[in-house]
Design a protein around this motif. Structure first.
Motif, PDB file in Angstrom:
ATOM      1  N   ALA A  60       5.059  37.161  11.519  1.00  0.00           N
ATOM      2  CA  ALA A  60       3.724  37.177  10.920  1.00  0.00           C
ATOM      3  C   ALA A  60       3.783  37.815   9.528  1.00  0.00           C
ATOM      4  O   ALA A  60       3.086  37.381   8.609  1.00  0.00           O
ATOM      5  N   ALA A  61       4.632  38.811   9.379  1.00  0.00           N
ATOM      6  CA  ALA A  61       4.785  39.460   8.074  1.00  0.00           C
ATOM      7  C   ALA A  61       5.395  38.501   7.051  1.00  0.00           C
ATOM      8  O   ALA A  61       5.074  38.578   5.857  1.00  0.00           O
ATOM      9  N   LEU A  62       6.255  37.603   7.496  1.00  0.00           N
ATOM     10  CA  LEU A  62       6.775  36.565   6.587  1.00  0.00           C
ATOM     11  C   LEU A  62       5.651  35.675   6.071  1.00  0.00           C
ATOM     12  O   LEU A  62       5.607  35.336   4.886  1.00  0.00           O
ATOM     13  N   LEU A  63       4.761  35.293   6.962  1.00  0.00           N
ATOM     14  CA  LEU A  63       3.601  34.497   6.563  1.00  0.00           C
ATOM     15  C   LEU A  63       2.750  35.277   5.567  1.00  0.00           C
ATOM     16  O   LEU A  63       2.307  34.728   4.546  1.00  0.00           O
ATOM     17  N   LEU A  64       2.543  36.539   5.848  1.00  0.00           N
ATOM     18  CA  LEU A  64       1.800  37.403   4.935  1.00  0.00           C
ATOM     19  C   LEU A  64       2.464  37.434   3.556  1.00  0.00           C
ATOM     20  O   LEU A  64       1.791  37.318   2.527  1.00  0.00           O
ATOM     21  N   ALA A  65       3.793  37.559   3.529  1.00  0.00           N
ATOM     22  CA  ALA A  65       4.524  37.607   2.258  1.00  0.00           C
ATOM     23  C   ALA A  65       4.332  36.333   1.439  1.00  0.00           C
ATOM     24  O   ALA A  65       4.210  36.386   0.214  1.00  0.00           O
ATOM     25  N   VAL A  66       4.287  35.193   2.102  1.00  0.00           N
ATOM     26  CA  VAL A  66       4.062  33.926   1.397  1.00  0.00           C
ATOM     27  C   VAL A  66       2.709  33.940   0.705  1.00  0.00           C
ATOM     28  O   VAL A  66       2.597  33.595  -0.478  1.00  0.00           O
ATOM     29  N   ALA A  82      -1.514  43.998   1.936  1.00  0.00           N
ATOM     30  CA  ALA A  82      -0.330  43.754   2.769  1.00  0.00           C
ATOM     31  C   ALA A  82       0.119  45.032   3.466  1.00  0.00           C
ATOM     32  O   ALA A  82       0.472  45.005   4.655  1.00  0.00           O
ATOM     33  N   LEU A  83       0.103  46.140   2.759  1.00  0.00           N
ATOM     34  CA  LEU A  83       0.524  47.400   3.370  1.00  0.00           C
ATOM     35  C   LEU A  83      -0.415  47.831   4.488  1.00  0.00           C
ATOM     36  O   LEU A  83       0.028  48.436   5.476  1.00  0.00           O
ATOM     37  N   ALA A  84      -1.701  47.514   4.358  1.00  0.00           N
ATOM     38  CA  ALA A  84      -2.644  47.822   5.437  1.00  0.00           C
ATOM     39  C   ALA A  84      -2.252  47.061   6.703  1.00  0.00           C
ATOM     40  O   ALA A  84      -2.183  47.636   7.796  1.00  0.00           O
ATOM     41  N   VAL A  85      -1.984  45.774   6.541  1.00  0.00           N
ATOM     42  CA  VAL A  85      -1.572  44.962   7.695  1.00  0.00           C
ATOM     43  C   VAL A  85      -0.264  45.484   8.271  1.00  0.00           C
ATOM     44  O   VAL A  85      -0.137  45.709   9.490  1.00  0.00           O
ATOM     45  N   LEU A  86       0.726  45.694   7.422  1.00  0.00           N
ATOM     46  CA  LEU A  86       2.052  46.112   7.876  1.00  0.00           C
ATOM     47  C   LEU A  86       2.021  47.483   8.541  1.00  0.00           C
ATOM     48  O   LEU A  86       2.749  47.730   9.509  1.00  0.00           O
ATOM     49  N   GLY A 130      -8.853  41.967   7.473  1.00  0.00           N
ATOM     50  CA  GLY A 130      -9.164  42.130   6.056  1.00  0.00           C
ATOM     51  C   GLY A 130      -7.928  42.083   5.185  1.00  0.00           C
ATOM     52  O   GLY A 130      -7.924  41.460   4.111  1.00  0.00           O
ATOM     53  N   GLY A 131      -6.869  42.727   5.659  1.00  0.00           N
ATOM     54  CA  GLY A 131      -5.630  42.752   4.895  1.00  0.00           C
ATOM     55  C   GLY A 131      -5.000  41.387   4.743  1.00  0.00           C
ATOM     56  O   GLY A 131      -4.357  41.095   3.737  1.00  0.00           O
ATOM     57  N   PHE A 132      -5.169  40.531   5.734  1.00  0.00           N
ATOM     58  CA  PHE A 132      -4.670  39.163   5.593  1.00  0.00           C
ATOM     59  C   PHE A 132      -5.614  38.310   4.751  1.00  0.00           C
ATOM     60  O   PHE A 132      -5.171  37.487   3.946  1.00  0.00           O
ATOM     61  N   LEU A 133      -6.911  38.480   4.927  1.00  0.00           N
ATOM     62  CA  LEU A 133      -7.872  37.647   4.199  1.00  0.00           C
ATOM     63  C   LEU A 133      -7.791  37.842   2.686  1.00  0.00           C
ATOM     64  O   LEU A 133      -8.096  36.915   1.936  1.00  0.00           O
ATOM     65  N   VAL A 134      -7.359  39.008   2.239  1.00  0.00           N
ATOM     66  CA  VAL A 134      -7.250  39.244   0.787  1.00  0.00           C
ATOM     67  C   VAL A 134      -6.236  38.288   0.153  1.00  0.00           C
ATOM     68  O   VAL A 134      -6.595  37.492  -0.722  1.00  0.00           O
TER      69      VAL A 134
END
Length: 144
Positions: A60-66, A82-86, A130-134
């Protein structure tokens, strides 16, 4: 050799992704040990949950990085999101490890749930979504 230029926000997200994946692999060793030494051939449920969650969170973090890389929001905004999600990914895995180490429960939500756990779950929901939606909205803004 061709060098790919990626932002510092993406590099940090990818670093965290790699660390989550290494953590998942190490948890697999703990899970295997639990399976080999248990009379029932099973690791503690929270060791199993930690292993599976770490694997899933690393991808999931890879998807976030993209989406962080493709977002056109400012680097600092993407990085904080991203850091909030991670952070919550790592916190969840850490809590699963703690329950697996303590062997204190097979379901942390069974019975009375503390106010602290309720608050942590609300914060997790807000920060992960929220961290992903940004960065996702930054991608939409940039490309759609």
């Amino acid at each position: 050799m061709r060098h790919i230029q990626i932002g510092i926000d993406t590099r940090i997200t990818l670093l965290a992704t790699g660390l989550l994946f290494i953590w998942a692999l190490l948890l697999g060793v703990w899970k295997y040990h639990g399976m080999r030494t248990s009379p029932r051939g099973q690791a503690h449920p929270y060791v199993d949950i930690a292993h599976r969650a770490a694997l899933l969170y690393s991808f999931a973090a890879l998807l976030l990085a993209v989406f962080v890389e493709l977002s056109d929001w400012p680097t600092a905004v993407n990085l904080v999101a991203a850091l909030a999600v991670l952070t919550f990914f790592a916190g969840a895995i850490g809590s699963y490890c703690l329950h697996g180490f303590r062997r204190d429960t097979t379901n942390q939500f069974h019975g009375d749930i503390s106010a602290a756990l309720r608050l942590a779950m609300c914060a997790l929901i807000v920060c992960e979504l929220g961290g992903f939606l940004v960065p996702f909205s930054g991608f939409i803004h940039a490309y759609l």
